[in-house]
Design a protein around this motif. Structure first.
Motif, mmCIF file in Angstrom:
data_model
loop_
_atom_site.group_PDB
_atom_site.id
_atom_site.type_symbol
_atom_site.label_atom_id
_atom_site.label_comp_id
_atom_site.label_asym_id
_atom_site.label_seq_id
_atom_site.Cartn_x
_atom_site.Cartn_y
_atom_site.Cartn_z
ATOM 1 N N ALA A 49 -3.092 1.314 8.961
ATOM 2 C CA ALA A 49 -1.891 0.628 8.687
ATOM 3 C C ALA A 49 -1.473 0.706 7.554
ATOM 4 C CB ALA A 49 -2.135 -0.840 9.365
ATOM 5 N N VAL A 50 -2.422 0.238 6.473
ATOM 6 C CA VAL A 50 -2.139 0.327 5.004
ATOM 7 C C VAL A 50 -1.698 1.891 4.782
ATOM 8 C CG1 VAL A 50 -3.157 -0.027 2.542
ATOM 9 C CG2 VAL A 50 -3.546 -1.591 4.493
ATOM 10 N N LEU A 51 -2.365 2.849 4.928
ATOM 11 C CA LEU A 51 -1.922 4.144 4.625
ATOM 12 C C LEU A 51 -0.672 4.491 5.357
ATOM 13 C CD1 LEU A 51 -5.223 6.399 5.090
ATOM 14 C CD2 LEU A 51 -3.816 5.965 3.208
ATOM 15 N N TYR A 52 -0.328 4.043 6.566
ATOM 16 C CA TYR A 52 1.049 4.279 7.169
ATOM 17 C C TYR A 52 1.979 3.895 6.428
ATOM 18 C CZ TYR A 52 4.626 4.519 10.593
ATOM 19 O OH TYR A 52 5.925 4.906 11.089
ATOM 20 N N GLU A 53 1.807 2.393 5.919
ATOM 21 C CA GLU A 53 2.881 1.781 5.167
ATOM 22 C C GLU A 53 3.174 2.510 3.791
ATOM 23 O OE1 GLU A 53 5.812 -0.468 5.435
ATOM 24 O OE2 GLU A 53 4.456 -0.643 6.958
ATOM 25 N N THR A 54 1.869 2.871 3.230
ATOM 26 C CA THR A 54 2.165 3.836 2.062
ATOM 27 C C THR A 54 2.996 5.123 2.047
ATOM 28 O OG1 THR A 54 -0.355 2.837 1.492
ATOM 29 C CG2 THR A 54 0.521 4.683 0.136
ATOM 30 N N VAL A 55 2.586 5.870 3.127
ATOM 31 C CA VAL A 55 3.286 6.806 3.313
ATOM 32 C C VAL A 55 4.644 6.584 3.625
ATOM 33 C CG1 VAL A 55 3.941 8.777 5.340
ATOM 34 C CG2 VAL A 55 1.458 8.096 4.665
ATOM 35 N N LEU A 56 5.270 5.476 4.343
ATOM 36 C CA LEU A 56 6.623 5.354 4.239
ATOM 37 C C LEU A 56 7.264 4.675 2.967
ATOM 38 C CD1 LEU A 56 6.593 2.958 7.659
ATOM 39 C CD2 LEU A 56 7.263 5.564 7.363
ATOM 40 N N THR A 57 6.268 4.084 2.182
ATOM 41 C CA THR A 57 6.923 4.016 0.797
ATOM 42 C C THR A 57 7.269 5.108 -0.077
ATOM 43 O OG1 THR A 57 5.906 1.642 1.123
ATOM 44 C CG2 THR A 57 6.541 2.343 -1.257
ATOM 45 N N ILE A 58 6.085 5.937 0.027
ATOM 46 C CA ILE A 58 6.269 7.276 -0.671
ATOM 47 C C ILE A 58 7.547 7.940 -0.547
ATOM 48 C CG2 ILE A 58 5.000 9.312 -1.178
ATOM 49 C CD1 ILE A 58 2.532 8.173 -0.975
ATOM 50 N N MET A 59 7.832 8.093 0.926
ATOM 51 C CA MET A 59 8.915 8.981 1.331
ATOM 52 C C MET A 59 10.119 8.357 1.083
ATOM 53 S SD MET A 59 7.085 11.284 2.125
ATOM 54 C CE MET A 59 8.245 12.519 2.634
ATOM 55 N N ASP A 60 10.196 7.050 1.100
ATOM 56 C CA ASP A 60 11.586 6.426 0.868
ATOM 57 C C ASP A 60 12.030 6.035 -0.710
ATOM 58 O OD1 ASP A 60 13.719 5.547 2.284
ATOM 59 O OD2 ASP A 60 12.828 3.231 2.340
ATOM 60 N N ILE A 61 11.182 6.001 -1.413
ATOM 61 C CA ILE A 61 11.451 5.962 -2.758
ATOM 62 C C ILE A 61 11.469 7.546 -3.778
ATOM 63 C CG2 ILE A 61 10.037 3.820 -2.861
ATOM 64 C CD1 ILE A 61 7.927 4.994 -4.739
ATOM 65 N N LYS A 62 11.965 7.317 -4.970
ATOM 66 C CA LYS A 62 11.992 8.458 -5.791
ATOM 67 C C LYS A 62 10.659 9.006 -6.050
ATOM 68 C CE LYS A 62 16.855 8.228 -6.705
ATOM 69 N NZ LYS A 62 18.116 8.361 -7.619
ATOM 70 N N SER A 63 9.860 9.419 -5.463
ATOM 71 C CA SER A 63 8.450 9.720 -5.954
ATOM 72 C C SER A 63 8.344 11.205 -6.155
ATOM 73 C CB SER A 63 7.475 9.253 -4.714
ATOM 74 O OG SER A 63 7.945 10.141 -3.459
ATOM 75 N N GLU A 64 7.305 11.457 -6.900
ATOM 76 C CA GLU A 64 6.897 12.762 -7.258
ATOM 77 C C GLU A 64 6.596 13.667 -5.920
ATOM 78 O OE1 GLU A 64 3.603 12.020 -9.905
ATOM 79 O OE2 GLU A 64 4.717 11.291 -11.323
ATOM 80 N N SER A 65 6.775 15.139 -6.212
ATOM 81 C CA SER A 65 6.651 15.883 -5.198
ATOM 82 C C SER A 65 5.347 15.903 -4.831
ATOM 83 C CB SER A 65 7.240 17.423 -5.862
ATOM 84 O OG SER A 65 6.482 17.735 -6.952
ATOM 85 N N GLY A 66 4.122 16.061 -5.775
ATOM 86 C CA GLY A 66 3.008 15.996 -5.308
ATOM 87 C C GLY A 66 2.428 14.805 -4.476
ATOM 88 N N LEU A 67 3.047 13.598 -4.663
ATOM 89 C CA LEU A 67 2.945 12.545 -4.072
ATOM 90 C C LEU A 67 3.222 12.501 -2.513
ATOM 91 C CD1 LEU A 67 1.427 9.740 -4.670
ATOM 92 C CD2 LEU A 67 3.495 8.781 -5.159
ATOM 93 N N ARG A 68 4.452 13.280 -2.614
ATOM 94 C CA ARG A 68 5.212 13.397 -1.153
ATOM 95 C C ARG A 68 4.349 14.563 -0.271
ATOM 96 N NH1 ARG A 68 10.209 11.508 -1.142
ATOM 97 N NH2 ARG A 68 10.823 12.482 0.689
ATOM 98 N N VAL A 69 3.827 15.598 -0.923
ATOM 99 C CA VAL A 69 2.578 16.304 -0.417
ATOM 100 C C VAL A 69 1.832 15.587 0.372
ATOM 101 C CG1 VAL A 69 1.494 18.471 -0.602
ATOM 102 C CG2 VAL A 69 3.532 18.403 -1.406
#
Length: 789
Positions: A287-307
């Motif tokens: 659950a924590v990881l899933y919420e982390t993924v949603l946050t990474i994809m929704d903000i202006k994160s770095e490309s490596g973080l999105r991968v």
């Protein structure tokens, strides 16, 4: 049963009832006794009776007569009675009932009580059922309690403030300063309430975002403390420190970091730390990881973080829990348009999910697999999709065939591969394809002139094996009628040679005409194919004439009309039969007679119907033909072919006549029908256009476009009109609206208004946007010209 029994005894008797009638009798007797005791001025067992009444309410029986007793018990000075009174108020009262206003003063008094437990009862009740009036009156008290020193009270006051903000968003300004200060509290319950309150304040009023973005470093420190803290039995869940608070903080960070570079940079390192250090073997960690993924994809994160986020979702696909696999594919589908390459790395795992036993997981896997198709992997992905189609559940076949057709048309490496793929789908699931498949495939075959021999041989082989797939039958009949001479030659370099006689071909077509599985449209295709073969074979003309004459008295009016017209070609117009039944020219997909994805019944009819009326123009004098063609200004394909018989002198004369006539008319050019926007919401735009009006009929065309960043799927449109108006809906051009306006979906509706009444229409839209089902309705009270006023 005696009315003085205790709650436990009443529960025992009710549960021991053998029938519903016996249970109902027990409850009615007990409710009568409770009413009698409520009417007594001083009853020592009020809380006891109200507790029994609440149990009756939980079973679904009427208990509204206990509402006033709840009000009286809330005003009692005794804690035991207050507790059951507040509990009854939360269960029996709501903001729509006037009795709820009677407890406002009691709640206000209890919010200032010296006991934290009585304060807690009042806070919980207000947060549960407080109306807008109550919230407005008691909001200052809640704001005061947010500054209390007691963490137990602050936690409940924060959640009560959330309820007030939801009821009256403009009161959010009252709680903004206190909400920020709560983040410095060490109590996890207070922090959780503060984060929920700040999230609600930001969602209800985007103007608060700038104020709370200043708290991003503080939120990052709170999250780091949760990730790096040691084992704490008080907040530990499956080895994860307070996952509920972590999820709430991540959700708030996602809101604050959206479209903001500074806030996103401040949380990038934290998100990377959470993504790498959280154990995903337990549900809490997932659950924590899933919420982390949603946050990474929704903000202006770095490309490596999105991968990294996409890789986490890829690991979720391997999880044994189907729920986790489902939400993983749902998330991947949302980001496949923006991070297509990263998602492609998990293509094999996604394709494997097509074999899952769960229908929901299988549907998501299909949608994601179709989204992953590209020019580079079209061959391998199509093999997997075709393999899936052979074992596909019936409810998914229509969606699978539509997706395969779209992908094949978009990325086909060659025309032969394109034709083979569509034929494979027709053989496997021909009954589940859309109506536009037949004209689209016919157009594709007509363009691929070097594959005519190969295609007609392959279709003939498929036809003699199975005539139950109506779409396949229609395409095969059309090809046999057009290219039957190539089939009878028997020599084809690209396929194993097969000797076919004239009788074999006619036997197959007659079988289609006589089969109970054939639809009226398929019979029309077969009869036209037999008629066209009369100019392509030499030894069975009498047999063809006999078959055509038989259907001149067919009960099907459409088939009867064809047969009568074909009989006329054999008798009265036999000298022009070869010209009328000559091979169809190459069809332009963008021509007015063939609208891609929106074939009406008339378009399909045009593909299979060839009448001698077109040929009658040849018998007219040449000058009259030219004058008629000049008046029309343009001709259809058949008229252009016949015009070759007119001499050059007549052509030059007609050209001058045409120019003079156009000069006389002053260059009358048809103006396009106006269109108006009738719906615009969430990036979906729907325009309406009216044209082709006759005395009582009109054609209404809806055009839907999509300006969002992701495709709109499962788009459907329904319409309703007054009873005096007749409505006929044509097949839509598709159910997927490409993102960023790269394409549209059209829906044509034919309206017949014999009474010429005032025209109104109600339209219902349904579509899926980023995995969310959206439904909306729009009322159209005025139509653009030339619709009726």
């Amino acid at each position: 049963m005696a009315p003085s029994v205790c709650l436990q005894e009443m529960i025992r008797v009710i549960r021991s009832a053998r029938t519903q009638g016996e249970e109902r009798g027990v409850i009615q007797r007990e409710c009568a006794a409770i009413r009698a005791q409520f009417r007594q001025a001083d009853s020592g067992g009020r809380s006891h009776n109200l507790a029994k009444l609440l149990y009756v309410h939980m079973l679904g029986y009427p208990a509204h007569f206990g509402q006033m007793e709840c009000v009286r018990m809330i005003a009692s000075p005794r804690y035991s009675e207050k507790r059951i009174g507040y509990l009854g108020a939360m269960m029996l009262l709501d903001e729509k009932q006037d009795a709820s206003l009677l407890i406002t003063n009691s709640i206000k008094n209890d919010l200032s009580h010296s006991s934290q437990y009585i304060q807690s009862l009042a806070l919980c009740t207000l947060a549960c059922m407080g109306s807008a009036e109550m919230c407005r009156d008691l909001a200052p008290e809640i704001e005061r309690l947010l500054k209390a020193s007691n963490s137990y009270i602050k936690k409940k006051a924060a959640l009560c403030a959330v309820h007030i903000v939801r009821k009256i968003p403009e009161l959010g300004e009252l709680f903004t300063p206190s909400a920020h200060s709560l983040l410095s509290d060490k109590n996890h319950g207070v922090l959780h309430g503060a984060v929920v309150l700040i999230t609600e304040l930001c969602e209800r009023n985007p103007g608060n975002l700038d104020e709370f973005r200043k708290a991003v470093p503080e939120l990052v420190q709170i999250m780091k403390g949760l990730v790096t803290s040691g084992y704490s039995p008080e907040h530990n869940v499956a080895g994860i420190s307070d996952p509920f608070l972590q999820v709430r903080v991540l959700r708030l960070l996602r809101i604050l970091g959206r479209n903001n570079d500074e806030a996103s940079d401040a949380m990038n390192d934290l998100l990377a730390q959470v993504a790498t250090n959280t154990d995903s073997s337990k549900t809490a960690g997932s659950a924590v990881l899933y919420e982390t993924v949603l946050t990474i994809m929704d903000i202006k994160s770095e490309s490596g973080l999105r991968v990294l986020a996409v890789n986490i979702l890829g690991r979720f696909l391997l999880n044994n829990d189907r729920n986790i696999r489902y939400i993983s594919m749902t998330s991947l589908q949302k980001i496949v348009q923006t991070d297509h390459t990263a998602v492609q790395r998990h293509r094999g795992t996604i394709v494997d999910c097509l074999k899952d036993q769960d229908a929901s997981v299988k549907r998501r896997a299909l949608e994601l697999s179709l989204a992953l198709v590209s020019a580079a992997n079209i061959r391998s992905m199509m093999k997997e999709l075709l393999r899936f189609l052979s074992t596909c559940p019936p409810e998914l076949r229509s969606h699978a065939t539509s997706g395969i057709f779209n992908a094949a048309e978009r990325y086909a490496p060659s025309q032969r591969w394109h034709i083979d793929t569509i034929l494979h789908v027709l053989i496997t699931a021909g009954g589940d394809v859309r109506d536009e498949t037949v004209p689209n495939l016919i157009q594709l075959i007509s363009v691929a002139s070097e594959l005519h021999c190969y295609t007609v041989h392959k279709l003939y082989r498929a036809l003699i094996s199975d005539i139950s797939q109506q779409s396949l039958v229609q395409v095969a009949c059309w090809c046999i009628g057009e290219y039957g001479d190539l089939l009878l030659k028997g020599d084809c370099d690209e396929i194993e040679p097969m000797q076919v006689t004239e009788d074999d071909v006619l036997d197959v077509l007659e079988t289609i005409l006589q089969s109970h599985m054939s639809s009226p449209t398929s019979r029309g295709f077969a009869l036209t194919a037999i008629m066209k073969l009369s100019t392509r074979i030499t030894n069975n003309i009498d047999r063809i004439r006999s078959v055509v004459s038989i259907y001149g008295s067919c009960i099907d009016v459409e088939l009867q009309q064809r047969a009568v017209e074909y009989n006329a070609l054999f008798k009265k117009y036999d000298h022009m039969r070869a010209a009328v039944l000559e091979r169809m020219p190459i069809m332009d997909k963008n021509s007015p007679g063939h609208a891609n994805g929106d074939p009406s019944g008339e378009i399909t009819k045009d593909l299979i119907q060839t009448t001698p009326i077109q040929g009658l123009l040849i018998q007219e004098p040449a000058s009259q033909v030219c004058d008629l063609l000049d008046l029309l200004g343009e001709t259809n394909t058949s008229s252009q072919a016949n015009q070759n018989q007119v001499n050059t002198t007549s052509n030059s004369t007609s050209s001058s006549v045409q120019e003079n006539l156009l000069d006389l008319l002053g260059g009358l050019e048809p103006t396009p029908a106006p269109n108006v926007t009738v719906y615009e919401k969430g990036g979906v735009n729907l325009k309406l256009q009216c044209d082709n009006q006759t005395e009582t009929a009109i054609t209404v065309t809806f055009t839907a476009s999509n300006s969002t960043q992701s495709d709109i799927t499962s788009f459907t449109l329904q319409a309703a009109v007054p009873k005096s108006v007749q409505l006929q809906m044509k097949a839509p051009s598709g159910d997927v609206i490409p993102a960023q306006g790269r394409g549209t979906v059209t829906q044509t509706i034919l309206l017949n208004n014999p009474n010429k009444a005032s025209l109104k229409m109600r339209v219902r839209l349904s579509y899926t946007s980023q995995g969310t089902l959206c439904q909306d309705m729009v009322q159209i009270d005025s139509f653009p010209s030339p619709a009726w006023n």
